[in-house]
Design an enzyme around this catalytic site. Structure first.
Site, PDB file in Angstrom:
ATOM      1  CE1 TYR A 119      -3.213  -2.809  -0.047  1.00  6.55           C
ATOM      2  CE2 TYR A 119      -3.997  -2.136   2.102  1.00  6.55           C
ATOM      3  CZ  TYR A 119      -4.099  -2.946   1.000  1.00  6.55           C
ATOM      4  OH  TYR A 119      -5.111  -3.884   0.935  1.00  6.55           O
ATOM      5  CE  LYS A 136       0.446 -18.070  -2.859  1.00  6.49           C
ATOM      6  NZ  LYS A 136      -0.636 -19.080  -2.762  1.00  6.49           N
ATOM      7  CG  ASP A 144      -7.258  -4.018   3.843  1.00 10.73           C
ATOM      8  OD1 ASP A 144      -8.189  -3.820   4.652  1.00 10.73           O
ATOM      9  OD2 ASP A 144      -7.193  -3.458   2.737  1.00 10.73           O
TER      10      ASP A 144
END
Ligand SMILES: [Mg+2]
Ligand SMILES: [Mg+2]
Lengths: 363, 363
Positions: free
Chosen positions: B141, B191, B247
C-alpha cells in the site's frame, strides 16, 4: 464433432479419478455422437522419476496437438524436497504459460446434500451459484523486480505488482462473456482506493463493460469482498479479479461449499484450448485405495465441454448426472460420514459408473 | 496512575458513542483510583468544515501530549467528493504515520448472544478468541514506485510490495509479546512459496520467535488462512501478517463474529502510545438518534487500558461488564431484532449507563 483430448493423470489419486473422468468423456461422447481421441501423457512426479522432467517433451506435444487438456493432480512427499524449478508443480506453470492460459475459472456450486459439511449456515448457502474469474499470469506473483537486497546494512525484500492494460482487457472479456451466459452480473474486485494497478484495472473493466450492455458491472474492494463471500454469497454471479486477490478469494469461496473434493477448475486463454483439473491435490495418503472422490475431475470434464467445445448440453448433462447421483444418496468416503443424505457408501470406480449410467439415462 | 487521554469524537455517530466511552473511562478510573485527564480534539469532516483541515494543529498537539488516543469515527457523504488528501480519512493516516503506529490490533471475540447473527454455524464459533496483528505502515500500500506509465503505447500500472527486515522484526515482537499473554501461539501468514517479501517475512519471524521459547510459531499461506478462518477459527490465537493480507483477513474475520458493531481496534507503535477506535464507520444515516451501539468504542477503551496503560484488571472488568449486560438481554437496535437472547431494547445512552453500573458493581 471430433474431440481431441490430452489426459494427464499425474500422481497420487490423479490416475484413479482421471480414469472415471475418461469413462464420462466416452459415455457422453457416445450419447451425443462425438468422436473422441484421447491421448495420455505422463506428468508430475512420475514424469520426474521416469524422464527427469515434470513435463516431458512427449507430453507437451500431446497437449499441443489436443483441443483440451484434462489433468488429475501432481506432487507428493516424495518430490517435496526438490528445488523449485524441478518440482512436479512446475509442469502446471509451464502448461499455463506455454499455452498462455491467463484466466483461471473456479465455479462455486452449492450441493444441497453437502451443506451439512459447510461451516456456513444453510440459509446463507441455498441457491448460491457463482464463478470466480482470476487473472493467472500477471500481477504480484510474476512482476519484476522480485528480489532481496541489502540496503543500509539490512535485508530489504521487493515484489512488484504490475498490470498492462491489455492483460486486464483480455481477462475482463472472459468474465463478461461468461456473465452473458449466466446471471448477467460481473463484480470486479480491486483495491482502487490504494493501488495504481487497481485503478487501471477499474478503468479498463469499465471500458470493456461498455461492449456488454446486457451485463451489470459493480466494483467491490477486496477486503469487503472477503467479507461478502461469507456474509452474502448469493449476491454474486461472476467475480472478476487479479491474480493475488483471486488466489485468496477463490480458496475462501471454496470452503463455503463444504465440499472441496467436489470443485473443478479451468484455465483458459484466447483460444478454445483449456486446461481442466480438480482443485484438490494428489492426496497421496489415500491413493490407490479406490476411495477417492472423482466428482471434481468429472465436473472438470463438464467445464471442458462447456468452454473448449462449446457443448453446453453435454456439460449440463454431466453436471445434472452428478447432482442426480448425490440426490439418490450415493457418496464416496470423504462425504459419507455424518451426511444426513447418505444412503450408500461407494468406491471411486462405483461413483464413476453411477454417474455414467445417469448420463446414459439422460439424468 | 495518571491517565492522559486524547478523545477525538469525529463525525456521524462518533460523538454519541464516544460520550459513552468517556463515561466508562471515568467510572473505571474512579473505581481503581486513577486520575484521568481527558482533552477533546476536533477531527475528520467537522474539522474540515471548521478549520479546513481534517487534523488541525490543535488536535495534533492534544494527541501529542496524551498517552493514548480514542477516536470515534470520521467521514460521511458530505465530504466524499473531496480530493484524496483533503478527505476526513486522511486524519487517521496522519495520526498513524505521525506517531509511527505500525501495528494494527484486531481482536475477534465471539459473544454467544450474537452467534445468531453470524453466517457461521454455532459449533464452529463457540470458544473462538483470536487477535489479528497486522503490519500497517509498509508493504504494497505504501511501496514506491507506485505509478501508471505508458509502455509500447499502452498503460502499465505498478505497485511495489517492499519490506525491510527491521519493519518485520518490530511487528513480529508485537505479536509474540501478545501471544505470551494469551494462548501462546502465533500463526504467521505469508505467501512464501511465491513472494520475496514473504520469504524475508518468514525468515525474520523465525529469528524473532527464538526469543519467545514459550510461544509456538506456525506458518500458514494466506490463501489457506482465508479458508481456515471460516473452516476452523478455533485454531488461532494470534495471527501475524503484513499489511495487504491483514486488510483482507481482518475484514473476513470480523464478519464471522456476527457483530461488526461490536469490534474494537488498536494501532500501536514502539512506545505505549496507541490509537483506539471501533472498526465500524461513522454511520451518518443513524447519527444523532441515540440508537447507535457504543460497545465497539467501549471495548476500544478496554484495549487502551490493556496496551497503553498496562492495566489488565481494568481492561478485563470493562470487557466482563459488556458481556454481563449482553447476558442480561440488553441490546441496542442493531442487535435486538431476531435475537433469541434479547429482553430489552436500549438506547446508546442507556447501554453506556448499564455498562458503567456493571463496572461499578464489579461485573
Ligand atoms: Mg490458492
Ligand atoms: Mg479493510
Amino acid at each position: 464433432m471430433k474431440l481431441k483430448i490430452a489426459v494427464l493423470p499425474g500422481d497420487g489419486i490423479g490416475p484413479e479419478v482421471v480414469r472415471q473422468a475418461i469413462k464420462v468423456i466416452n459415455v457422453i461422447s457416445k450419447k451425443f455422437g462425438h468422436e473422441v481421441e484421447i491421448k495420455e501423457g505422463i506428468v508430475g512426479g512420475i514424469a520426474i522419476d521416469n524422464f527427469g522432467d515434470p513435463l516431458p517433451e512427449e507430453t507437451w506435444k500431446i497437449c499441443e496437438e489436443s483441443d483440451a487438456i484434462l489433468l488429475g493432480a501432481v506432487g507428493g512427499p516424495k518430490w517435496d524436497n526438490l528445488p523449485g524449478d524441478k518440482r512436479p508443480e512446475k509442469a502446471l506453470l509451464r502448461l499455463r504459460s506455454g499455452f498462455n492460459l491467463f484466466a483461471n475459472i473456479r465455479p462455486i456450486p452449492i450441493f444441497d446434500e453437502l451443506i451439512f459439511s459447510s461451516p456456513i449456515k444453510e440459509d446463507y448457502l441455498k441457491g448460491v451459484d457463482f464463478v470466480i474469474v482470476r487473472e493467472l499470469t500477471g500481477g504480484l506473483y510474476f512482476g519484476k523486480p522480485k528480489e532481496t537486497r541489502i540496503e543500509n546494512g539490512e535485508e530489504v525484500a521487493i515484489d512488484t505488482m504490475i498490470y498492462r492494460a491489455s492483460e486486464i482487457r483480455r481477462i475482463a472479456h472472459v468474465a463478461f462473456r461468461m456473465a452473458q451466459k449466466r446471471k448477467k452480473k460481473v463484480t470486479s474486485v480491486d483495491k482502487a482506493n490504494i493501488l495504481e494497478c487497481s485503478r487501471l484495472w477499474r478503468k479498463i473493466v469499465e471500458e470493456v463493460s461498455k461492449e456488454y450492455i446486457d451485463v451489470t458491472l459493480e466494483h467491490m474492494y477486496v477486503d469487503n469482498c472477503a467479507m461478502q463471500i461469507v456474509r452474502n454469497p448469493k449476491q454474486f454471479d461472476v467475480i472478476l479479479t487479479e491474480n493475488t486477490f483471486g488466489d485468496i478469494l477463490s480458496d475462501e469461496a471454496a470452503i463455503i461449499t463444504g465440499s472441496i473434493g467436489m470443485l473443478p477448475s479451468a484455465s483458459l486463454g484466447e483460444t478454445k484450448k483449456g486446461l481442466y483439473e480438480p482443485i484438490h491435490g494428489s492426496a497421496p495418503d489415500i491413493a490407490g485405495q479406490n476411495i477417492a472422490n472423482p466428482i471434481a475431475t468429472i465436473l472438470s470434464v463438464a467445464l471442458m465441454f462447456r468452454y473448449s467445445f462449446d457443448l453446453e448440453n453435454e456439460a449440463k448433462l454431466i453436471e445434472n448426472s452428478v447432482r442426480k447421483i448425490l440426490s439418490l444418496g450415493y457418496f464416496t468416503k470423504d462425504l459419507f460420514n455424518n451426511n444426513p443424505y447418505a444412503k450408500k457408501l461407494v468406491s471411486t470406480e462405483e461413483m464413476g459408473d453411477l454417474i455414467c449410467s445417469a448420463i446414459e439415462g439422460g439424468a
